[in-house]
Design an enzyme around this catalytic site. Structure first.
Site, short mmCIF file in Angstrom:
data_model
loop_
_atom_site.label_atom_id
_atom_site.label_comp_id
_atom_site.label_asym_id
_atom_site.label_seq_id
_atom_site.Cartn_x
_atom_site.Cartn_y
_atom_site.Cartn_z
N LYS A 1 23.35 27.01 -44.65
CA LYS A 1 23.73 27.34 -43.27
C LYS A 1 23.25 26.19 -42.38
O LYS A 1 22.06 26.07 -42.10
CB LYS A 1 23.08 28.65 -42.79
CG LYS A 1 23.67 29.09 -41.45
CD LYS A 1 22.74 29.89 -40.61
CE LYS A 1 21.76 29.10 -39.78
NZ LYS A 1 22.32 28.15 -38.78
N PRO A 2 24.18 25.32 -41.96
CA PRO A 2 23.76 24.22 -41.08
C PRO A 2 23.62 24.74 -39.64
O PRO A 2 24.12 25.83 -39.33
CB PRO A 2 24.93 23.24 -41.18
CG PRO A 2 26.13 24.11 -41.46
CD PRO A 2 25.63 25.31 -42.22
N GLU B 1 9.32 24.72 -43.83
CA GLU B 1 8.77 23.62 -43.04
C GLU B 1 9.04 24.00 -41.60
O GLU B 1 10.16 23.95 -41.12
CB GLU B 1 9.44 22.30 -43.43
CG GLU B 1 8.69 21.09 -42.92
CD GLU B 1 9.39 20.42 -41.77
OE1 GLU B 1 8.94 20.62 -40.62
OE2 GLU B 1 10.37 19.71 -42.02
N CYS C 1 9.46 17.43 -36.00
CA CYS C 1 8.33 18.35 -36.22
C CYS C 1 7.02 17.59 -36.42
O CYS C 1 5.95 18.18 -36.30
CB CYS C 1 8.58 19.22 -37.44
SG CYS C 1 9.98 20.27 -37.22
N GLY D 1 12.74 24.66 -39.62
CA GLY D 1 13.06 25.10 -38.27
C GLY D 1 11.80 25.58 -37.57
O GLY D 1 10.69 25.17 -37.93
N SER D 2 11.96 26.49 -36.63
CA SER D 2 10.81 26.90 -35.81
C SER D 2 9.95 27.95 -36.54
O SER D 2 10.44 28.67 -37.41
CB SER D 2 11.30 27.48 -34.49
OG SER D 2 11.86 28.75 -34.71
N GLU E 1 8.15 19.47 -49.85
CA GLU E 1 9.49 18.93 -50.11
C GLU E 1 9.35 17.44 -50.36
O GLU E 1 8.58 16.77 -49.68
CB GLU E 1 10.39 19.16 -48.91
CG GLU E 1 10.59 20.62 -48.60
CD GLU E 1 11.68 20.82 -47.58
OE1 GLU E 1 12.75 21.33 -47.95
OE2 GLU E 1 11.48 20.48 -46.41
N TRP F 1 18.93 20.95 -36.41
CA TRP F 1 19.82 19.95 -35.82
C TRP F 1 19.12 18.61 -35.61
O TRP F 1 19.78 17.62 -35.31
CB TRP F 1 20.37 20.44 -34.48
CG TRP F 1 19.31 21.01 -33.57
CD1 TRP F 1 19.04 22.34 -33.37
CD2 TRP F 1 18.34 20.29 -32.78
NE1 TRP F 1 17.97 22.48 -32.51
CE2 TRP F 1 17.53 21.24 -32.13
CE3 TRP F 1 18.09 18.93 -32.56
CZ2 TRP F 1 16.48 20.87 -31.28
CZ3 TRP F 1 17.05 18.57 -31.71
CH2 TRP F 1 16.26 19.54 -31.09
N ASN F 2 17.79 18.54 -35.70
CA ASN F 2 17.13 17.27 -35.34
C ASN F 2 17.32 16.19 -36.41
O ASN F 2 17.23 15.01 -36.11
CB ASN F 2 15.65 17.49 -34.98
CG ASN F 2 14.84 17.99 -36.14
OD1 ASN F 2 15.37 18.54 -37.10
ND2 ASN F 2 13.54 17.83 -36.07
N GLU G 1 4.64 23.37 -29.17
CA GLU G 1 5.27 22.09 -29.51
C GLU G 1 6.28 21.75 -28.40
O GLU G 1 7.15 22.57 -28.11
CB GLU G 1 5.98 22.31 -30.85
CG GLU G 1 6.49 21.11 -31.53
CD GLU G 1 7.18 21.49 -32.85
OE1 GLU G 1 7.65 22.63 -33.00
OE2 GLU G 1 7.27 20.61 -33.72
C1 SIN Z 1 11.30 17.28 -39.16
O1 SIN Z 1 11.21 16.98 -37.99
O2 SIN Z 1 11.41 18.46 -39.50
C2 SIN Z 1 11.30 16.26 -40.26
C3 SIN Z 1 10.79 14.95 -39.85
C4 SIN Z 1 10.78 13.94 -40.97
O3 SIN Z 1 11.21 14.19 -42.10
O4 SIN Z 1 10.32 12.85 -40.70
#
Ligand code: SIN
Length: 534
Positions: free
Chosen positions: A225-226, A302, A336, A280-281, A512, A201-202, A435
């Site tokens: 899957k969002p 990731e 992240c 995600g986590s 990615e 969601w971020n 985190e």
């Molecule tokens: C993420 O927080 O997973 C991606 C951050 C980004 O692409 O800058």
């Protein structure tokens, strides 16, 4: 009969239907009209120029679908708690339908020319640009980030479509000189097949396009899957994909919340799926990795980070402060790659800390749609509880609050945490091992380069790491020794479509974006041509 009639608050113009024809409206037509009326009513909440970008259904095989169980996932604006709308709670049955649709679409899509896929992706990119204001607003509404950041995310998201359009036509093979007589070795690249995509969601839009762009460019088909918190951006992207000419079945979206375990399991274990891409986590990444093992699927992950941000004694302090602000507080600390642990050399510590706190004091926290707001809410009250726990833990172990240090209000439903700077955070504080994912800058002093590298690398994860120094030898040494996938040397931002984004250790697998990103969606095939007589 009046020229219009109402269903709920909506009005459908009926002047083209005579009374006799009205009496003859069939049940399905009536259902459709009711749905249109209620949809018009619901989309008004979003205030978009093009309300047809808002979809309240999943997307399977080119059709907008409701779940068989009639259950809904309610989506709220995290800044106001206002209900934005709902999407269906889809389950195992719909997941299988989506995977079957993606499998059926794969042969034709994978055989299209690279130029054809390039053209569709470029149209997709252009549509995202044309709908920039709407898509940015949608991101702000469902994620809470300020409008400028919402629009910034749309530009970032669109840049993946542009990048992968350009990459689609550069998937080259190789010729390897043969060790055997009369033969030649040729290597070709082929799309892996159906891809399961899990997004967070971020970044409601950019984390989809980073994966979807690569998958489509390579010739793969997808089941996405969002997250339940931000499904509308993904559904708007599906709609734009349809308008750009992506064929039915190539993009499928399964919205789910309660059924996430069975949906996720199917997306990882179904034999027709050949690749999984997850952001995600770390705990969820490990769960999916285990599931994917049953059929040895290709996987990109990731996962979480715990980024160190190091300020050496020879750094330009003003630049380091500005970079720390961007790196730490982008998305209210919910990325992240956010700095989680800020290490500052003792000789510049006081200067850096006071300048950072002074800049944080200028932030305006609030609803991202309001003018002047620089920082929005956290995604939900659970996220706020975690930040509170980290702050209280650090204070109980001796940290000092330079600014912030508490939620905006005492309400248990609050989602706003005051942007915070803590100094003298001890190595035993939770922040060092977890985190935070919130607006908390945790400062710790160090004395030597060796000591700070040990501190920075003392983490089970390694996504991004940052440092500031003007000594070219140190820049090389530190960049090489940080155990992370991405280093920012004298910058707090690394993210772009053109770079290989990803981590080491428990931060993930694969890359990615950049020239490397498309490889994750391709198989390498060797063809040996024998009996050539030469
Ligand atoms: C993420 O927080 O997973 C991606 C951050 C980004 O692409 O800058």
């Amino acid at each position: 009969m009046a020229g219009s009639w109402t269903l709920g608050h909506a009005r459908i113009q009926m002047q083209h239907l005579s009374p006799i024809k009205l009496l003859r409206i069939s049940r399905p037509t009536l259902y459709h009209l009711r749905r249109m009326a209620s949809t018009q009513n619901q989309t008004a909440v979003f205030g978009l120029k093009d309300p047809s970008l808002i979809k309240f259904q999943g997307y399977i095989d080119g059709k907008w679908v409701d779940g068989s169980n009639g259950e809904k996932i309610v989506v709220r604006n995290p800044a106001t708690q206002q209900e934005l709308g709902s999407v269906p709670e889809l389950g195992l049955e719909e997941t299988r339908q989506a995977i079957e649709a993606a499998s059926r679409a794969f042969p034709a899509w994978s055989r299209t020319t690279a130029k054809h896929r390039h053209d569709i992706l470029m149209r997709f990119y252009q549509l995202m640009q044309e709908h920039h204001d709407d898509l940015g607003r949608l991101i702000t509404l469902e994620n809470g980030k300020p409008l400028a950041e919402g629009k910034g995310e749309n530009s970032y998201a669109a840049s993946f479509m542009e990048w992968y359009a350009e990459e689609a036509v550069r998937v080259y093979g190789e010729h390897i000189p043969s060790a055997l007589p009369n033969s030649r070795n040729i290597v070709i690249k082929q799309p892996v097949g159906v891809v399961s995509i899990f997004t967070p969601w971020n970044f409601p839009s950019a984390m989809i396009t980073r994966k979807l762009g690569a998958a489509l460019a390579a010739g793969c088909t997808t089941v996405i899957k969002p997250p339940p918190e931000t499904p509308f951006s993904s559904l708007a992207l599906a709609e734009l994909g349809r308008r750009a000419g992506v064929p039915d079945g190539v993009i499928n979206i399964v919205t789910t919340q309660k059924n996430v375990l069975e949906v996720g399991k199917e997306m990882c274990e179904n034999v027709s799926v050949r690749k999984i891409s997850f952001t995600g986590s770390t705990p969820v990444a490990k769960l999916l990795y285990g599931m994917a093992a049953s059929t040895l699927k290709k996987m990109s992950i990731e996962a979480g980070g715990n980024a160190p941000f190091i300020v050496f004694d020879d750094a330009n302090i003003d630049e380091a402060v500005d970079a720390a602000i961007l790196c730490k507080f982008r998305g209210s600390g919910q990325t992240c790659v956010c700095a989680n642990r800020i290490f500052v050399h003792s000789s510049v510590y006081a200067d850096f800390a006071s300048k950072l706190a002074a800049k944080v004091a200028l932030f305006k926290v609030g609803n991202g749609l309001e003018d002047g707001v620089t920082h929005g809410p956290l995604i939900h009250s659970r996220a706020l509880s975690k930040v509170t726990r980290h702050v209280e833990d650090a204070i109980s172990k001796g940290a000092q609050v330079l600014i912030g240090g508490r939620p905006l209000t005492d309400s248990p439903d609050d989602t706003f945490f005051l942007p915070t700077v803590l100094s003298d955070v001890p190595s035993t504080a939770l922040i060092n091992t977890e985190e935070t994912f919130g607006p908390l800058a945790a400062l710790t002093k160090f004395e030597t380069e060796e000591e700070v590298i040990q501190m920075a690398n003392n983490a089970s994860v390694g996504l991004a790491g940052y440092f500031f120094s003007r000594d070219v030898g140190r820049v090389w040494r530190v960049a090489e020794r940080l155990e992370v996938g991405m280093v920012g040397a004298n910058t707090g931002i690394v993210s772009q479509a053109v770079i290989p984004f990803g981590g080491v250790k428990e931060s993930g697998l694969g890359r990615e974006g950049g020239p490397h990103g498309i490889d994750e969606y391709l198989n390498t095939k060797l063809i040996v041509f024998g009996g050539l007589g030469a």
